[in-house]
Design an enzyme around this catalytic site. Structure first.
Site, PDB file in Angstrom:
ATOM      1  N   PRO A  38       0.787  -1.245   0.000  1.00  0.00           N
ATOM      2  CA  PRO A  38       0.000   0.000   0.000  1.00  0.00           C
ATOM      3  C   PRO A  38       0.814   1.287   0.000  1.00  0.00           C
ATOM      4  CG  PRO A  38      -0.454  -1.329   1.982  1.00  0.00           C
ATOM      5  CD  PRO A  38       0.580  -2.049   1.207  1.00  0.00           C
ATOM      6  N   GLU A  39       2.111   1.221   0.242  1.00  0.00           N
ATOM      7  CA  GLU A  39       2.884   2.463   0.352  1.00  0.00           C
ATOM      8  C   GLU A  39       3.005   3.169  -0.995  1.00  0.00           C
ATOM      9  OE1 GLU A  39       3.383   3.597   3.111  1.00  0.00           O
ATOM     10  OE2 GLU A  39       3.498   1.908   4.497  1.00  0.00           O
ATOM     11  N   PHE A  41       4.377   6.267  -3.829  1.00  0.00           N
ATOM     12  CA  PHE A  41       5.595   6.598  -4.563  1.00  0.00           C
ATOM     13  C   PHE A  41       6.611   7.348  -3.702  1.00  0.00           C
ATOM     14  CE2 PHE A  41       7.468   9.502  -7.976  1.00  0.00           C
ATOM     15  CZ  PHE A  41       8.308   8.541  -8.494  1.00  0.00           C
ATOM     16  N   LEU A 278      -1.901  20.388  -2.919  1.00  0.00           N
ATOM     17  CA  LEU A 278      -3.128  20.170  -2.170  1.00  0.00           C
ATOM     18  C   LEU A 278      -3.482  18.689  -2.248  1.00  0.00           C
ATOM     19  CD1 LEU A 278      -5.197  21.868  -0.635  1.00  0.00           C
ATOM     20  CD2 LEU A 278      -6.413  22.234  -2.780  1.00  0.00           C
ATOM     21  N   ASP A 356       4.706  17.777 -11.612  1.00  0.00           N
ATOM     22  CA  ASP A 356       4.029  18.639 -10.637  1.00  0.00           C
ATOM     23  C   ASP A 356       4.997  19.067  -9.534  1.00  0.00           C
ATOM     24  OD1 ASP A 356       1.470  19.019 -11.597  1.00  0.00           O
ATOM     25  OD2 ASP A 356       0.541  17.404 -10.416  1.00  0.00           O
ATOM     26  N   THR A 373       4.037  12.959   2.201  1.00  0.00           N
ATOM     27  CA  THR A 373       5.411  12.720   1.727  1.00  0.00           C
ATOM     28  C   THR A 373       5.621  13.361   0.349  1.00  0.00           C
ATOM     29  OG1 THR A 373       4.730  10.559   0.917  1.00  0.00           O
ATOM     30  CG2 THR A 373       5.859  10.602   3.027  1.00  0.00           C
ATOM     31  N   PHE A 374       4.537  13.552  -0.404  1.00  0.00           N
ATOM     32  CA  PHE A 374       4.616  14.251  -1.687  1.00  0.00           C
ATOM     33  C   PHE A 374       5.106  15.691  -1.453  1.00  0.00           C
ATOM     34  CE2 PHE A 374       2.867  14.261  -6.126  1.00  0.00           C
ATOM     35  CZ  PHE A 374       2.976  15.625  -6.404  1.00  0.00           C
TER      36      PHE A 374
HETATM   37  N1  LIG Z   1       0.138  14.425 -10.212  1.00  0.00           N
HETATM   38  C1  LIG Z   1      -0.104  14.491  -8.915  1.00  0.00           C
HETATM   39  N2  LIG Z   1      -0.282  13.360  -8.238  1.00  0.00           N
HETATM   40  C2  LIG Z   1      -0.474  13.443  -6.913  1.00  0.00           C
HETATM   41  C3  LIG Z   1      -0.528  14.684  -6.235  1.00  0.00           C
HETATM   42  N3  LIG Z   1      -0.719  14.420  -4.930  1.00  0.00           N
HETATM   43  C4  LIG Z   1      -0.796  13.101  -4.800  1.00  0.00           C
HETATM   44  N4  LIG Z   1      -0.640  12.516  -6.000  1.00  0.00           N
HETATM   45  C5  LIG Z   1      -0.702  11.097  -6.336  1.00  0.00           C
HETATM   46  O1  LIG Z   1      -1.072  10.401  -5.180  1.00  0.00           O
HETATM   47  C6  LIG Z   1      -0.003   9.582  -4.766  1.00  0.00           C
HETATM   48  C7  LIG Z   1      -0.004   9.529  -3.260  1.00  0.00           C
HETATM   49  O2  LIG Z   1       0.811  10.416  -2.697  1.00  0.00           O
HETATM   50  P1  LIG Z   1       2.223   9.977  -2.208  1.00  0.00           P
HETATM   51  O3  LIG Z   1       2.659  11.127  -1.405  1.00  0.00           O
HETATM   52  O4  LIG Z   1       3.121   9.542  -3.266  1.00  0.00           O
HETATM   53  O5  LIG Z   1       1.915   8.675  -1.443  1.00  0.00           O
HETATM   54  P2  LIG Z   1       2.348   8.338  -0.047  1.00  0.00           P
HETATM   55  O6  LIG Z   1       3.738   7.826   0.034  1.00  0.00           O
HETATM   56  O7  LIG Z   1       1.288   7.457   0.437  1.00  0.00           O
HETATM   57  O8  LIG Z   1       2.420   9.742   0.632  1.00  0.00           O
HETATM   58  P3  LIG Z   1       1.343  10.666   1.235  1.00  0.00           P
HETATM   59  O9  LIG Z   1       1.131  11.892   0.393  1.00  0.00           O
HETATM   60  O10 LIG Z   1       2.026  10.969   2.498  1.00  0.00           O
HETATM   61  O11 LIG Z   1       0.146   9.787   1.256  1.00  0.00           O
HETATM   62  C8  LIG Z   1       1.245  10.139  -5.437  1.00  0.00           C
HETATM   63  O12 LIG Z   1       2.237   9.202  -5.631  1.00  0.00           O
HETATM   64  C9  LIG Z   1       0.666  10.613  -6.744  1.00  0.00           C
HETATM   65  O13 LIG Z   1       0.536   9.518  -7.632  1.00  0.00           O
HETATM   66  C10 LIG Z   1      -0.346  15.858  -6.994  1.00  0.00           C
HETATM   67  O14 LIG Z   1      -0.347  16.961  -6.496  1.00  0.00           O
HETATM   68  N5  LIG Z   1      -0.130  15.695  -8.328  1.00  0.00           N
END
Ligand SMILES: Nc1nc2c(ncn2[C@@H]2O[C@H](COP(=O)(O)OP(=O)(O)OP(=O)(O)O)[C@@H](O)[C@H]2O)c(=O)[nH]1
Ligand SMILES: *[C@@H]1O[C@H](CO)[C@@H](O)[C@H](O)[C@H]1NC(C)=O
Ligand SMILES: *[C@@H]1O[C@H](CO)[C@@H](O)[C@H](O)[C@H]1NC(C)=O
Ligand SMILES: *[C@@H]1O[C@H](CO)[C@@H](O)[C@H](O)[C@H]1NC(C)=O
Length: 414
Positions: A38-39, A41, A278, A356, A373-374
């Site tokens: 589930p983790e 990117f 966001l 992005d 984390t994004f």
């Molecule tokens: N293109 C785009 N994709 C996004 C954006 N925010 C989230 N995502 C998508 O949603 C996924 C989830 O966010 P991640 O931060 O990667 O996943 P995570 O490691 O679970 O981290 P969290 O944000 O902490 O949940 C990203 O890998 C992207 O595929 C954004 O602003 N733009």
């Protein structure tokens, strides 16, 4: 293949490469890893840093190479109809840049040079069934029975089969569980002394922690994670075309060679726009109090644009169609990177996310989402570019959040 100019010899019958120096015969060993399905990117990018650190420790006493786990089947990568498995790291990151930090190879190179799709030993990392004894934290690692049901099963020939990043032909020869509590390098003695196999895969690699979060080694690896050039070019063209933003005007010079890059903190000016990340979807489903309503977010965006005299706003978001339409009504002037279906097929969800992030990283002022984390990866990118921390470590507050603590500034150690 040769290493340091020494030819590699193939030892018949063993999936083993040797290379010969004037005095020694050294066995090349492969470290593979994977992360809890589930983790996302951006957390996976963080786990790479931990594994790179372990690899550096291993290489003090032997020749190890890190095999890059192919990308794919990520929960968030939901764009329909596009093929998103077995994606090599080269589609998202510059491999030569990674290699300037530690030796890495793509999984397909591993298959080609190690004698086929076989992994000698899998160690599934897990915590301790009994938790912390006496509530006391100590670093330790022990072979233990598996706590959870194994995601690997034996086939008729006695090989273990599993997900293996979508490479169905991959087989493991042995799978055991390892309880580990502590930083990544506590695994080094086990890999060096308890195992003699050529290839070892650590599954659930996120179980172990950073050796030294935000230390020099952390930053060296982070800086080596340069985005693939084609993605940076698309981001740069978008900045120039829609946001009047170029490296020259914005004072954000970039060196292809990360080892040569050391922008002074505060030297970057950034493009004349507000950068916004966001995060929605699962971040709003739980009604978290640290995430704003769309209305709250737009109010904050407007006030920041006014305060920093910015006419334009770039928004990166994973909001769904309905929320996006609502956001567009409230903030019609927002600029977004919207790939065509053909672009998406080529770049994948991961490439679009990187574009992005790249555009947000070049904004004069950035605001992100709490504990995403994004957003954290954007902070790091801006730190590398040399932005004043005041313009980077900002997040939205929930509408009714009382103490809205802002993100921590992590300074680069060169
Ligand atoms: N293109 C785009 N994709 C996004 C954006 N925010 C989230 N995502 C998508 O949603 C996924 C989830 O966010 P991640 O931060 O990667 O996943 P995570 O490691 O679970 O981290 P969290 O944000 O902490 O949940 C990203 O890998 C992207 O595929 C954004 O602003 N733009
Ligand atoms: C590794 O080997 C040492 C020495 O033989 C032993 O004490 C230890 O329990 C082993 N560790 C693991 C994780 O197998
Ligand atoms: C599997 O690995 C464990 C741990 O290294 C080892 O004790 C065991 O002998 C191995 N089994 C086989 C069949 O190789
Ligand atoms: C773009 O920015 C430059 C300086 O940063 C400015 O001189 C120019 O007027 C801007 N162009 C537009 C179209 O806003």
């Amino acid at each position: 293949r040769s290493i340091n100019g020494c030819p590699l010899l193939r030892v018949m019958g063993h999936h083993t490469w040797l290379y010969v120096t004037s005095h020694y015969v050294i066995i090349l060993r492969y470290l593979l890893y994977d992360v809890n399905p589930p983790e996302g990117f951006n957390l996976r990018r963080d786990v790479y840093i931990r594994m790179a650190s372990l690899l550096k420790t291993l290489r003090k006493e032997g020749d190890w190479v890190l095999v890059l786990p192919p990308w794919g089947r990520l929960y968030h990568w939901q764009s329909p109809d596009i093929h998103q498995v077995r994606i090599p790291w080269g589609e998202f990151f510059s491999i030569t840049s990674l290699q300037a930090n530690i030796p890495v190879i793509e999984y397909e190179e591993f298959i080609a040079e190690s004698g086929g799709p076989f992994i000698d030993q899998i160690l599934v990392l897990q915590s301790y069934a009994e938790g912390w004894t006496d509530g006391k934290w100590e670093e330790k690692v022990d072979e233990r029975p598996c706590i959870e049901k194994l995601l690997y099963s034996k086939d008729k020939q006695g090989y273990y089969r599993g997900w293996f990043w979508g490479y169905e032909e991959t087989r493991a020869l042995n799978v055991t569980c390892l309880s580990a509590q502590g930083h990544a390098s506590i695994l080094a003695p086990v890999l060096q002394n308890n195992l003699t196999t050529t290839s070892v895969m650590l599954d659930r690699a996120e179980t172990v922690l950073h050796d030294h979060y935000a230390g020099k080694d952390y930053w060296d690896t982070r800086r080596s994670m340069v985005f693939a050039k084609h993605l940076r070019i698309i981001g740069d063209e978008f900045r120039a075309k829609y946001l009047n933003s170029t490296d020259k005007q914005d004072q954000t010079p970039y060196n292809e060679d990360w080892t040569q890059m050391k922008n002074r903190l505060g030297s970057a000016k950034g493009g004349p726009y507000l950068g916004v990340h966001l995060r929605r979807k699962d971040f709003i489903w739980g009604h978290r109090e640290d995430v704003p309503s769309l209305k709250g977010a737009v109010k904050k965006i407007r006030s920041l644009m006014k305060k920093h005299k910015l006419q334009q706003v770039f928004v990166a978001t994973d909001a769904d169609g309905e929320e996006l339409a609502k956001l567009k009504r409230m903030l019609p002037e927002m600029v977004r990177y919207e790939p065509t279906w053909e672009d998406l097929e080529l770049l994948k969800d991961g490439g679009v996310a990187i574009i992005d992030q790249w555009i947000c990283a070049h904004a004069r002022y950035f605001i992100g989402t709490s504990v995403s984390t994004f957003s954290f990866r954007i902070h790091e990118e801006r730190e590398i570019l040399g932005f004043d921390p005041k313009t980077t470590y900002n997040r939205f507050c929930g509408d009714d959040e009382k103490e809205c603590e802002q993100p921590t500034h992590w300074k680069i150690v060169y």
